[in-house]
Scaffold this active site. Structure first.
Site, PDB file in Angstrom:
ATOM      1  N   HIS A 196     -11.819  -4.081   9.384  1.00  0.00           N
ATOM      2  CA  HIS A 196     -10.620  -3.320   9.772  1.00  0.00           C
ATOM      3  C   HIS A 196     -10.307  -3.555  11.253  1.00  0.00           C
ATOM      4  O   HIS A 196      -9.150  -3.683  11.639  1.00  0.00           O
ATOM      5  CB  HIS A 196     -10.824  -1.831   9.510  1.00  0.00           C
ATOM      6  N   TRP A 208      -7.853   7.750   0.556  1.00  0.00           N
ATOM      7  CA  TRP A 208      -8.725   8.896   0.852  1.00  0.00           C
ATOM      8  C   TRP A 208      -9.973   8.873  -0.015  1.00  0.00           C
ATOM      9  O   TRP A 208     -10.960   9.539   0.286  1.00  0.00           O
ATOM     10  CB  TRP A 208      -7.980  10.227   0.621  1.00  0.00           C
ATOM     11  N   LEU A 237      12.731  -5.012  17.001  1.00  0.00           N
ATOM     12  CA  LEU A 237      12.048  -4.851  15.706  1.00  0.00           C
ATOM     13  C   LEU A 237      11.654  -3.388  15.463  1.00  0.00           C
ATOM     14  O   LEU A 237      11.210  -2.695  16.381  1.00  0.00           O
ATOM     15  CB  LEU A 237      10.765  -5.700  15.727  1.00  0.00           C
ATOM     16  N   ARG A 245      -0.870  -7.670  -7.199  1.00  0.00           N
ATOM     17  CA  ARG A 245      -0.293  -6.395  -7.623  1.00  0.00           C
ATOM     18  C   ARG A 245       0.370  -5.711  -6.437  1.00  0.00           C
ATOM     19  O   ARG A 245       0.133  -6.070  -5.285  1.00  0.00           O
ATOM     20  CB  ARG A 245      -1.352  -5.494  -8.273  1.00  0.00           C
ATOM     21  N   LEU A 246       1.188  -4.681  -6.766  1.00  0.00           N
ATOM     22  CA  LEU A 246       1.971  -4.025  -5.711  1.00  0.00           C
ATOM     23  C   LEU A 246       1.301  -2.762  -5.182  1.00  0.00           C
ATOM     24  O   LEU A 246       1.699  -2.238  -4.134  1.00  0.00           O
ATOM     25  CB  LEU A 246       3.386  -3.705  -6.212  1.00  0.00           C
ATOM     26  N   ASP A 256      -4.655  -6.918   2.703  1.00  0.00           N
ATOM     27  CA  ASP A 256      -5.870  -6.690   1.916  1.00  0.00           C
ATOM     28  C   ASP A 256      -6.938  -7.725   2.276  1.00  0.00           C
ATOM     29  O   ASP A 256      -6.614  -8.852   2.651  1.00  0.00           O
ATOM     30  CB  ASP A 256      -5.520  -6.783   0.420  1.00  0.00           C
ATOM     31  N   ARG A 310     -11.984   6.530  -0.407  1.00  0.00           N
ATOM     32  CA  ARG A 310     -13.045   5.682   0.175  1.00  0.00           C
ATOM     33  C   ARG A 310     -14.125   6.553   0.804  1.00  0.00           C
ATOM     34  O   ARG A 310     -13.890   7.737   1.070  1.00  0.00           O
ATOM     35  CB  ARG A 310     -12.439   4.767   1.231  1.00  0.00           C
TER      36      ARG A 310
HETATM   37  C1  FPP Z   1      -7.447  -3.359   2.932  1.00  0.00           C
HETATM   38  O1  FPP Z   1      -8.682  -4.012   3.089  1.00  0.00           O
HETATM   39  C2  FPP Z   1      -6.992  -2.746   4.146  1.00  0.00           C
HETATM   40  C3  FPP Z   1      -6.860  -1.400   4.337  1.00  0.00           C
HETATM   41  C4  FPP Z   1      -7.201  -0.381   3.355  1.00  0.00           C
HETATM   42  C5  FPP Z   1      -6.358  -0.834   5.561  1.00  0.00           C
HETATM   43  C6  FPP Z   1      -5.512  -1.717   6.414  1.00  0.00           C
HETATM   44  C7  FPP Z   1      -5.978  -1.543   7.802  1.00  0.00           C
HETATM   45  C8  FPP Z   1      -5.931  -2.489   8.764  1.00  0.00           C
HETATM   46  C9  FPP Z   1      -5.308  -3.800   8.599  1.00  0.00           C
HETATM   47  C10 FPP Z   1      -6.565  -2.266  10.075  1.00  0.00           C
HETATM   48  C11 FPP Z   1      -6.050  -1.134  10.840  1.00  0.00           C
HETATM   49  C12 FPP Z   1      -4.598  -1.122  10.981  1.00  0.00           C
HETATM   50  C13 FPP Z   1      -3.980  -0.634  12.051  1.00  0.00           C
HETATM   51  C14 FPP Z   1      -2.513  -0.552  12.091  1.00  0.00           C
HETATM   52  C15 FPP Z   1      -4.712  -0.187  13.229  1.00  0.00           C
HETATM   53  P1  FPP Z   1      -9.860  -3.607   2.134  1.00  0.00           P
HETATM   54  O2  FPP Z   1     -10.778  -2.746   2.893  1.00  0.00           O
HETATM   55  O3  FPP Z   1      -9.322  -3.020   0.876  1.00  0.00           O
HETATM   56  O4  FPP Z   1     -10.518  -4.992   1.863  1.00  0.00           O
HETATM   57  P2  FPP Z   1     -11.310  -5.421   0.560  1.00  0.00           P
HETATM   58  O5  FPP Z   1     -10.286  -5.566  -0.544  1.00  0.00           O
HETATM   59  O6  FPP Z   1     -11.909  -6.726   0.948  1.00  0.00           O
HETATM   60  O7  FPP Z   1     -12.333  -4.359   0.288  1.00  0.00           O
END
Ligand code: FPP
Length: 227
Positions: free
Chosen positions: A31, A64, A126, A180-181, A14, A66
């Site tokens: 991302h 979804w 792994l 949180r989970l 996150d 978002r």
């Molecule tokens: C949370 O950050 C992250 C995600 C919803 C997606 C996780 C994706 C990646 C780590 C990158 C792509 C992964 C791969 C495997 C190619 P957030 O957008 O919720 O951050 P925020 O809480 O700051 O808004």
């Protein structure tokens, strides 16, 4: 005192959006930076033989909701990542195994996911699982339906084995400051040690992972029993 290395590490990645916004960039840049960290953390785990499985929350059943452009970007990033990283999987003996309800994805992305899964299926180091269109409640409902449809009695063992991910989590890490989970591996994390860090995912390093693992190794795990 347990000095065991975690066999199964799960991570809620996150903080990508905040990381980008703090630097005046669009959320999606976070991302992109996060994908680099996915590669580094995966290679680290692949090089530590005691770690059997790394399960990363890449896209939840709730993601979804978002904005459409962000969802589209994440799908393209995932496709690019898997195609580009196939060589990393092969060079590091990593098996790629997605979990989640893959029926939610487009045909081209599904083809990439299936190809990488197929090409890495004989790698025996792994297991890197990406949780894609994943939600723990959805996983449990799908598993129970599988058992019911096949007239199999529901027990802890049959239900566990019907899940997308049948291995219990030893260490669950969440970056980004929330505690949180978020509907992640609720069954598998029943006895997991939980670690929360304020570090935003794009800043998470293998050095921090190593520190968390060292801390994990000092914890005495009793699984509800006594010493
Ligand atoms: C949370 O950050 C992250 C995600 C919803 C997606 C996780 C994706 C990646 C780590 C990158 C792509 C992964 C791969 C495997 C190619 P957030 O957008 O919720 O951050 P925020 O809480 O700051 O808004």
């Amino acid at each position: 005192m347990s000095l065991n290395t975690p066999r199964h590490i799960a991570i809620i990645m996150d903080g990508n959006g905040r990381w980008a916004q703090m630097q005046g960039m669009k959320r999606v840049k976070g991302h992109e930076a996060g994908a680099e960290v996915v590669r580094n953390v995966t290679k680290y785990c692949a090089n530590h033989k005691e770690i059997e499985r790394l399960t990363l929350y890449a896209f939840s059943t709730e993601n979804w909701k978002r904005p459409k452009l962000e969802v589209e970007f994440l799908m393209k990033l995932l496709d690019r990542y898997l195609q580009k990283e196939l060589s990393t999987y092969m060079e590091n003996n990593i098996r790629f195994q997605p979990i989640g309800d893959l029926s939610g994805f487009s045909r081209p992305l599904l083809t990439t996911i299936e190809t990488v899964e197929e090409k890495t299926k004989h790698n025996n180091g792994l297991v890197q699982s990406l949780a894609l269109n994943y939600g723990a409640k959805d996983e449990l409902v799908r598993a129970v339906n599988t058992l019911v449809n096949n007239k199999i009695k529901v027990t802890e063992t049959t239900l566990n084995d019907a899940l997308d991910c049948p291995q219990q989590v030893d260490l669950l890490i969440r970056t980004g400051g929330d505690h949180r989970l978020s509907n992640y591996l609720l069954w598998q994390a029943a006895y997991a040690e939980l670690f929360f860090t304020n570090t935003l995912w794009p800043d998470f390093s293998t050095t921090e992972l190593e520190t968390v693992i060292q801390q994990f190794m000092t914890i005495e795990r009793r699984f509800g029993g006594l010493k």
